[in-house]
Scaffold this motif. Sequence first.
Motif: not given
Length: 477
Positions: A436-448
């Motif tokens: 769950c945490f990784f989904i949030c992290v990767l979503t943020h990374r992708v948007s950046r």
Amino acid sequence: MAKDAGKTAEKTNANGVPLFKSDLTALDVKLDNEIVYEFGGPLGVCAMMLGFPALMYYFWVSLEYHQGKLIYPDSFTLDGVKDFVLNELWAKVKEGAYPSLTAVKIYMGYVLFSFILAYIMPGPVVEGLAIPSMKGKKLKYLCNGLSAWYLTLIVSAVLHVTHIFRLTEIIDNFGGIMTVAIMWGFTMTTLVYICSMINGTQHRMSGNFFYDYFMGAVLNPRIGHVDLKMWAEIRVPWPVLFYISLSCLLKQYETRGYVTAPACFMVLAHFLYVNACQKGEECIPTSWDMFYEKDGFMLIFWNMAGVPFTYCYASVYMMKYELTTGTAITHSLPYTIFLYVLLLTGYYVFDTGNSQKNRFRMEQNGSFITRNAFPQLPWGHIKNPTYIRTEHGNLLLTSGWWGIARKPHYTADLMMAISWGLITGFGSFLPYFYFCFFICVLTHRVSRDMERCAKKYGKDWERYCERVPYIFVPYVF
């Protein structure tokens, strides 16, 4: 061979990949100096710096004393919450997560040992990308992670067998070691920040102390030839994570006289991950973290404490559940085989996807080297790759996994992450925290990444998105 219809570069490597332009553009410098508040700005990062350690302790209490069940106050009145925090959380943290001398020796002993190995062990020297803030200078990185990793395995095996240091002591002192890691995360962040200010090496500062402390002040802090950012990212978190899972496995063996498939699964999963990081370390100098991210709390704390002591919940949960109930977690043979296949498939895409991207980038940088570190998987290096040439001068890879999706390695990461949870069953949320945490992290990374690439490449990025329309899974998303 189908390449982009753009102008052919004058210099190419042996694989036909054009080399990066040696001169930095004004856009490179502008983007490198651009300050954008992320994570909710100063208030957001303050909440994260306080919230991360608090959440780690909350989860630890849930694992240690409640078989992984998330706990909450009996009453959400002021007195009820106060009693819960003081008596249910704080009292148990003081009791079971005190930073004992043994915990200090275990954690800080490994940190020191890993740094010494990073300094003295042999390995290839690889150049990173041209750094705008250093007028295009390329830093050199000693990539000796593989030799250090296998020496660490040998030394730890000798220490365990000779009873000089039983690896089961790691899980026996888990709470205290986690506290030491949290303290060290703050300490190292503070030391790096202060030294950068004294030495005048700060870069891209916002002017807000809390935000700059979180994001970092310096780009590439070093002690001698050891780059602290790469050392902290590769040499500490993943080996510590592996040894936590290995400690749980050995504890099971000492307790029951045998080991179960789920316990072996987690040791295999974490071994593959840490081994992948070490055997492909020469690819890291050209990565985003080395080139752009500063070395602050975000990277330091998460690598020193967050990764090893939160990504391990599946292993710790299974061990605590078994010790409490007397019953080991097991599954049917088809279910177990399915999860092993899911893990290994995810690992294959993860390993080869990262290898394809980073070796392509190294070829452009002129720093590509051939290594035969185990395992070298098929399709890890693309021969005669296709790409889109941008007006900026960079090439956007459209071959291999990168012609199928824009972030295939993230999809593979998530495949492995969900398998780590599924192997434990469905008795607790905590083994699924990483996913769950990784989904949030990767979503943020992708948007950046998407935002930055759109600024940097303009219409060429639009062309690339048309050529590779899916981000994670073809025809899905």
